[in-house]
Motif scaffolding. Structure first.
Motif: not given
Ligand SMILES: [Mg+2]
Ligand SMILES: Nc1ncnc2c1ncn2[C@@H]1O[C@H](COP(=O)(O)OP(=O)(O)OP(=O)(O)O)[C@@H](O)[C@H]1O
Ligand SMILES: Nc1ncnc2c1ncn2[C@@H]1O[C@H](COP(=O)(O)OP(=O)(O)OP(=O)(O)O)[C@@H](O)[C@H]1O
Ligand SMILES: [Mg+2]
Lengths: 225, 225
Positions: A141-143, B44-46, B89-91, B163-166
């Motif tokens: 995951s990102g974190g 969450k992202s999944t 995306f988060q990234s 939005g993934d952690e925008p």
């Molecule tokens: Mg994530």
């Protein structure tokens, strides 16, 4: 240990210029714990890259532990950097095809340290990722990727740690666990600079330096509650 | 508009399995503004990738606007996604050699929209980056890259925005400006889901769904102060 005077950095893009740093001066004593804050685009990462010897200013001086960084060759700069600095990038900068344990191990392999694998595993345990050691970045995951980058910055036991938004992708609880690691390292005598957007992270440091439009606009001690 | 029932997702890695989602059910009405929270690695992202039709669950059903996503071909899935969804995306997932204006313009070029360049410029102005239109991602700060990704998700005027952690890379003030954009879009009738680690961002939404270890552990209305 860090003495920066009148540093300027301008990016040239076609026919426009972006003045990312417009004369920044800062002095940090060994063992301080400093937070760097400021709006998006204000020059924080540009400044951290210069402190971390990853980039050279266009003008001004930077003395790291008394050594004039501007007068160094690329090889000397890399050698100073590997010995004195641990760096956590805002975009993690992990190697895409490499397992987490190997990412953390590599700085020790380069510096010829013993027990690299064992120490890498300890660092991963410390950031809560012992059970993700074999995962590559795209399997994390990102974190979790961010925490691998944090573990990697700590393994060579550098006297100075620079973190560019090291808790940006972490939930409050995990962010507090990481902050506790930085506080512990600071109590052990390490100099720590972290860029953060979170006021409550900044309040856990000793000093808050604020950037705006390429300049430092304030530099204040944190009142301990 | 979004109806998810008993969705499971397991990653297989060598001889270990990671159960990222262990039976998740959620129903979202058109026009809701929902925050998704939970510890790093909780799924969450999944979950967002499945909602955004970028990944398919191993079991369970997902009805998007009444359409069973599981029964779609890849091409049909891409078509539904482009029409109905904007994804941050988060990234960030920006194209590395492409100027910001072009990144934002591309979704409209693919959908054959008119005035793509003009609308792209408006979207960049809205996120505060009019003067960075020609910059490529590596010529932008972390928060500026994130804002390019946000502008890109909005241009096709999709009914649903994920939005993934925008606001993860943005300072408080810039984060509030972006949140105000999402609130405005929600008042205009769009359905918005954002993953966030920041409690004060979540309090600006109508409903907070919390994940832990691959499950939803709470789902509550936000009391409006
Ligand atoms: Mg994530
Ligand atoms: N491709 C993959 N292969 C194996 N494991 C994966 C893969 N992608 C994610 N995982 C694992 O699945 C779990 C859920 O990951 P996910 O990205 O959904 O978490 P998250 O809630 O978004 O976390 P964060 O807040 O850190 O972004 C994590 O423990 C992660 O290690
Ligand atoms: N390689 C580059 N070429 C041109 N401009 C650049 C380059 N790198 C950064 N910039 C610009 O310099 C300014 C400062 O960027 P920097 O990354 O230092 O900001 P920051 O304070 O770290 O922002 P954030 O909080 O969003 O990460 C930004 O306006 C950015 O657009
Ligand atoms: Mg930055």
């Amino acid at each position: 240990i860090i003495q920066v005077e009148y540093v300027h950095k301008t990016y040239v893009l076609g026919d426009t210029q972006v003045h990312a740093l417009r004369g920044v001066s800062l002095q940090i004593e060994a063992g301080e714990f400093v937070a760097i804050m400021g709006p998006s685009g204000s020059g924080k990462s540009t400044f951290m890259n210069i402190l971390g010897c990853l980039d050279i200013p266009d003008s001004g001086t930077y003395l790291l532990d008394g050594i004039d960084v501007g007068g160094q060759t690329d090889d000397e700069l890399a050698e100073v950097r590997n010995r004195k600095m641990g760096f956590v990038f805002q975009s993690f900068n992990l190697l895409s095809r490499t397992a987490a344990i190997r990412q953390v191990e590599l700085p020790m392999v380069y510096s010829g340290a013993k027990d690299a694998r064992e120490r890498a595993m300890k660092a991963l345990e410390r950031v809560g990722l012992a059970d993700r050691a074999e995962h590559r970045p795209n399997e994390l995951s990102g974190g979790q990727q961010q925490r691998v980058a944090i573990a990697r910055s700590l393994v060579n036991d550098p006297p100075i740690i620079l973190g560019d938004e090291p808790t940006g992708n972490l939930d409050t609880r995990t962010g507090e666990e990481i902050l506790a690691i930085f506080q512990e390292l600071n109590r052990a005598g390490k100099t720590i600079l972290i860029v953060t957007h979170e006021p409550d992270v900044a309040l856990h440091t000793d000093r808050i330096v604020r950037f705006r439009d390429g300049r430092i606009v304030s530099d204040e001690r944190v009142e301990k509650q």
